[in-house]
Design a protein around this motif. Structure first.
Motif, PDB file in Angstrom:
ATOM      1  N   LEU A 155      27.177  20.508 -14.710  1.00 49.98           N
ATOM      2  CA  LEU A 155      27.788  20.002 -13.490  1.00 49.98           C
ATOM      3  C   LEU A 155      28.849  20.986 -13.021  1.00 49.98           C
ATOM      4  O   LEU A 155      29.481  21.684 -13.826  1.00 49.98           O
ATOM      5  CB  LEU A 155      28.430  18.635 -13.729  1.00 49.98           C
ATOM      6  N   ALA A 156      29.075  21.026 -11.710  1.00 47.40           N
ATOM      7  CA  ALA A 156      30.123  21.864 -11.120  1.00 47.40           C
ATOM      8  C   ALA A 156      31.079  20.982 -10.343  1.00 47.40           C
ATOM      9  O   ALA A 156      30.664  20.079  -9.609  1.00 47.40           O
ATOM     10  CB  ALA A 156      29.510  22.921 -10.203  1.00 47.40           C
ATOM     11  N   GLY A 157      32.374  21.234 -10.515  1.00 53.71           N
ATOM     12  CA  GLY A 157      33.415  20.515  -9.790  1.00 53.71           C
ATOM     13  C   GLY A 157      34.292  21.486  -9.037  1.00 53.71           C
ATOM     14  O   GLY A 157      33.884  22.615  -8.738  1.00 53.71           O
ATOM     15  N   ALA A 158      35.487  21.070  -8.732  1.00 56.34           N
ATOM     16  CA  ALA A 158      36.426  21.919  -8.005  1.00 56.34           C
ATOM     17  C   ALA A 158      36.925  23.027  -8.928  1.00 56.34           C
ATOM     18  O   ALA A 158      37.781  22.798  -9.795  1.00 56.34           O
ATOM     19  CB  ALA A 158      37.591  21.082  -7.490  1.00 56.34           C
ATOM     20  N   GLN A 159      36.360  24.198  -8.775  1.00 55.32           N
ATOM     21  CA  GLN A 159      36.756  25.383  -9.537  1.00 55.32           C
ATOM     22  C   GLN A 159      36.619  25.198 -11.051  1.00 55.32           C
ATOM     23  O   GLN A 159      37.352  25.806 -11.830  1.00 55.32           O
ATOM     24  CB  GLN A 159      38.201  25.785  -9.191  1.00 55.32           C
ATOM     25  N   GLN A 160      35.679  24.367 -11.463  1.00 59.09           N
ATOM     26  CA  GLN A 160      35.418  24.235 -12.892  1.00 59.09           C
ATOM     27  C   GLN A 160      33.985  23.767 -13.106  1.00 59.09           C
ATOM     28  O   GLN A 160      33.341  23.250 -12.194  1.00 59.09           O
ATOM     29  CB  GLN A 160      36.398  23.263 -13.548  1.00 59.09           C
ATOM     30  N   GLN A 161      33.504  23.976 -14.309  1.00 56.66           N
ATOM     31  CA  GLN A 161      32.154  23.583 -14.671  1.00 56.66           C
ATOM     32  C   GLN A 161      32.192  22.805 -15.980  1.00 56.66           C
ATOM     33  O   GLN A 161      33.148  22.910 -16.758  1.00 56.66           O
ATOM     34  CB  GLN A 161      31.250  24.810 -14.813  1.00 56.66           C
ATOM     35  N   TRP A 162      31.157  22.015 -16.180  1.00 61.90           N
ATOM     36  CA  TRP A 162      31.053  21.209 -17.401  1.00 61.90           C
ATOM     37  C   TRP A 162      29.608  21.223 -17.848  1.00 61.90           C
ATOM     38  O   TRP A 162      28.677  21.207 -17.023  1.00 61.90           O
ATOM     39  CB  TRP A 162      31.516  19.788 -17.146  1.00 61.90           C
ATOM     40  N   ALA A 163      29.400  21.228 -19.181  1.00 63.02           N
ATOM     41  CA  ALA A 163      28.037  21.333 -19.697  1.00 63.02           C
ATOM     42  C   ALA A 163      27.846  20.463 -20.919  1.00 63.02           C
ATOM     43  O   ALA A 163      28.749  20.285 -21.744  1.00 63.02           O
ATOM     44  CB  ALA A 163      27.720  22.782 -20.043  1.00 63.02           C
ATOM     45  N   LEU A 164      26.637  19.944 -21.041  1.00 65.16           N
ATOM     46  CA  LEU A 164      26.179  19.206 -22.205  1.00 65.16           C
ATOM     47  C   LEU A 164      24.810  19.750 -22.575  1.00 65.16           C
ATOM     48  O   LEU A 164      23.868  19.668 -21.785  1.00 65.16           O
ATOM     49  CB  LEU A 164      26.084  17.709 -21.895  1.00 65.16           C
ATOM     50  N   HIS A 165      24.703  20.346 -23.746  1.00 69.02           N
ATOM     51  CA  HIS A 165      23.440  20.869 -24.242  1.00 69.02           C
ATOM     52  C   HIS A 165      23.113  20.158 -25.549  1.00 69.02           C
ATOM     53  O   HIS A 165      23.910  20.181 -26.486  1.00 69.02           O
ATOM     54  CB  HIS A 165      23.520  22.376 -24.492  1.00 69.02           C
ATOM     55  N   LEU A 166      21.944  19.534 -25.610  1.00 69.26           N
ATOM     56  CA  LEU A 166      21.521  18.809 -26.801  1.00 69.26           C
ATOM     57  C   LEU A 166      20.441  19.597 -27.525  1.00 69.26           C
ATOM     58  O   LEU A 166      19.464  20.043 -26.911  1.00 69.26           O
ATOM     59  CB  LEU A 166      20.973  17.431 -26.429  1.00 69.26           C
ATOM     60  N   GLY A 167      20.603  19.749 -28.828  1.00 74.87           N
ATOM     61  CA  GLY A 167      19.585  20.389 -29.651  1.00 74.87           C
ATOM     62  C   GLY A 167      19.897  20.140 -31.105  1.00 74.87           C
ATOM     63  O   GLY A 167      20.867  19.451 -31.448  1.00 74.87           O
ATOM     64  N   ALA A 168      19.084  20.693 -31.991  1.00 70.95           N
ATOM     65  CA  ALA A 168      19.327  20.545 -33.420  1.00 70.95           C
ATOM     66  C   ALA A 168      20.592  21.305 -33.812  1.00 70.95           C
ATOM     67  O   ALA A 168      20.956  22.302 -33.196  1.00 70.95           O
ATOM     68  CB  ALA A 168      18.134  21.062 -34.213  1.00 70.95           C
ATOM     69  N   SER A 169      21.278  20.821 -34.846  1.00 74.07           N
ATOM     70  CA  SER A 169      22.475  21.496 -35.343  1.00 74.07           C
ATOM     71  C   SER A 169      22.429  21.545 -36.867  1.00 74.07           C
ATOM     72  O   SER A 169      21.634  20.846 -37.503  1.00 74.07           O
ATOM     73  CB  SER A 169      23.748  20.793 -34.870  1.00 74.07           C
ATOM     74  N   GLY A 170      23.281  22.392 -37.443  1.00 74.27           N
ATOM     75  CA  GLY A 170      23.265  22.562 -38.886  1.00 74.27           C
ATOM     76  C   GLY A 170      22.025  23.278 -39.376  1.00 74.27           C
ATOM     77  O   GLY A 170      21.513  22.986 -40.465  1.00 74.27           O
ATOM     78  N   CYS A 171      21.532  24.244 -38.596  1.00 74.88           N
ATOM     79  CA  CYS A 171      20.333  24.996 -38.959  1.00 74.88           C
ATOM     80  C   CYS A 171      20.738  26.237 -39.752  1.00 74.88           C
ATOM     81  O   CYS A 171      21.597  27.007 -39.297  1.00 74.88           O
ATOM     82  CB  CYS A 171      19.556  25.401 -37.714  1.00 74.88           C
ATOM     83  N   GLN A 172      20.139  26.456 -40.911  1.00 77.69           N
ATOM     84  CA  GLN A 172      20.523  27.533 -41.798  1.00 77.69           C
ATOM     85  C   GLN A 172      19.386  28.537 -41.949  1.00 77.69           C
ATOM     86  O   GLN A 172      18.243  28.164 -42.228  1.00 77.69           O
ATOM     87  CB  GLN A 172      20.903  26.984 -43.180  1.00 77.69           C
ATOM     88  N   ALA A 181      14.190  28.018 -43.034  1.00 75.06           N
ATOM     89  CA  ALA A 181      13.107  27.693 -43.973  1.00 75.06           C
ATOM     90  C   ALA A 181      13.011  26.193 -44.204  1.00 75.06           C
ATOM     91  O   ALA A 181      11.961  25.686 -44.597  1.00 75.06           O
ATOM     92  CB  ALA A 181      13.325  28.427 -45.297  1.00 75.06           C
ATOM     93  N   THR A 182      14.104  25.480 -43.968  1.00 75.97           N
ATOM     94  CA  THR A 182      14.123  24.029 -44.136  1.00 75.97           C
ATOM     95  C   THR A 182      14.608  23.385 -42.839  1.00 75.97           C
ATOM     96  O   THR A 182      15.141  24.063 -41.954  1.00 75.97           O
ATOM     97  CB  THR A 182      15.057  23.621 -45.287  1.00 75.97           C
ATOM     98  N   ALA A 183      14.439  22.092 -42.733  1.00 77.02           N
ATOM     99  CA  ALA A 183      14.827  21.374 -41.515  1.00 77.02           C
ATOM    100  C   ALA A 183      16.330  21.456 -41.293  1.00 77.02           C
ATOM    101  O   ALA A 183      17.117  21.511 -42.239  1.00 77.02           O
ATOM    102  CB  ALA A 183      14.393  19.913 -41.612  1.00 77.02           C
ATOM    103  N   CYS A 184      16.733  21.475 -40.018  1.00 80.02           N
ATOM    104  CA  CYS A 184      18.149  21.487 -39.673  1.00 80.02           C
ATOM    105  C   CYS A 184      18.800  20.201 -40.160  1.00 80.02           C
ATOM    106  O   CYS A 184      18.162  19.141 -40.233  1.00 80.02           O
ATOM    107  CB  CYS A 184      18.326  21.630 -38.169  1.00 80.02           C
ATOM    108  N   ALA A 185      20.087  20.299 -40.492  1.00 81.76           N
ATOM    109  CA  ALA A 185      20.808  19.140 -41.033  1.00 81.76           C
ATOM    110  C   ALA A 185      20.796  17.968 -40.066  1.00 81.76           C
ATOM    111  O   ALA A 185      20.665  16.809 -40.473  1.00 81.76           O
ATOM    112  CB  ALA A 185      22.239  19.541 -41.376  1.00 81.76           C
ATOM    113  N   ALA A 186      20.933  18.231 -38.773  1.00 84.47           N
ATOM    114  CA  ALA A 186      20.910  17.182 -37.747  1.00 84.47           C
ATOM    115  C   ALA A 186      19.822  17.515 -36.738  1.00 84.47           C
ATOM    116  O   ALA A 186      19.945  18.487 -35.985  1.00 84.47           O
ATOM    117  CB  ALA A 186      22.271  17.064 -37.070  1.00 84.47           C
ATOM    118  N   GLN A 187      18.751  16.728 -36.721  1.00 86.62           N
ATOM    119  CA  GLN A 187      17.654  16.973 -35.797  1.00 86.62           C
ATOM    120  C   GLN A 187      18.022  16.592 -34.357  1.00 86.62           C
ATOM    121  O   GLN A 187      17.499  17.170 -33.405  1.00 86.62           O
ATOM    122  CB  GLN A 187      16.409  16.210 -36.238  1.00 86.62           C
TER     123      GLN A 187
END
Length: 249
Positions: A155-172, A181-187
């Motif tokens: 999203l864009a506002g008055a001279q600023q931007q905001w973002a939300l990106h969803l994906g897997a986390s804790g990937c090693q 080689a193994t599944a990410c900690a949080a799918q």
């Protein structure tokens, strides 16, 4: 349309006699904010500040109808058999990369429709330069290690931007350029369940997701569970809680 937190609206039939229900292989998806259609040019009032949409794209995958797998038409450029890329990218002149329909290989019938807001794990860690569409879109990708962005909201506002990106986390892995080689900690795979009836559309309303949040460049969320903003947003998306905003209407 489909909406999780709202009651299912009745289907009203007009004419002198009963109309036969019509089945379709296509499901239209509509984006709303507080019940009103949301487009690239629509102003969005969030906590008293004016914002507008820059980009919303998301992968929907592994559809099921009444516990039976529902495959997608793989001949379309925004679909494979297991997933579809939905959404719009906005700029100053036009709406680019817009797709708000899912097409299946068989007609929809009434019942429980389920799907994930995610890329299937078996497809999530690959090279987007050699991947088949729609997994070849580089701005929906983090790295071989992290995989794809399942949802990208900016999203864009008055001279600023905001973002939300969803994906897997804790990937090693040994390097960001190598798949884990193994599944990410949080799918981080939201699972949506809705009751479908003939003629309904799938609706996503962003208002429940963003309610009571004063957006700023300092409280974006990149799926980091240790970030305060993500601790609010991830449950609303459907991580370890029912997802908000989805409905059938």
């Amino acid at each position: 349309m489909l909406r999780l937190s709202l009651a299912l609206l009745p289907v009203l039939l007009s004419g002198c006699g009963p109309a036969a229900p019509k089945s379709s292989t296509t499901l239209s998806v509509q984006l709303h904010f507080n019940g009103a259609p949301l487009h690239c040019s629509s102003p969005i009032d969030i906590a008293g500040q004016n914002w507008h949409l820059q980009q919303l794209q998301l992968y929907l995958s592994d559809f099921s109808l009444n516990n039976n797998a529902l495959l997608l038409d793989p001949t379309l450029p925004h679909q494979q058999a297991r997933l579809a890329l939905l959404g719009s990218v906005c700029d100053n002149s036009a709406t680019q990369s817009a797709n708000w329909q899912v097409k299946f290989t068989r007609p929809l019938t009434p019942g429980e429709l389920t799907f994930f807001v995610a890329v299937p794990q078996s497809l999530n860690h690959q090279d987007p330069l050699s991947a088949k569409a729609p997994l070849n879109q580089s701005d929906m990708y983090w790295s071989w290690q992290q995989g794809y962005k399942y949802l990208r909201l900016e999203l864009a506002g008055a001279q600023q931007q905001w973002a939300l990106h969803l994906g897997a986390s804790g990937c090693q892995s040994a390097s960001p350029l190598r798949p884990p080689a193994t599944a990410c900690a949080a799918q981080n795979r939201p699972h949506v369940r809705l009751n479908y009836q003939y003629g309904q559309n799938l609706t996503l309303d962003l208002a429940p997701l963003l309610a009571d949040i004063a957006l700023s460049a300092d409280n974006h969320c990149m799926s980091d569970p240790n970030r305060l903003s993500c601790q609010t947003l991830l449950p609303r998306l459907g991580i370890e809680a029912p997802p908000l905003g989805w409905s059938m209407q």
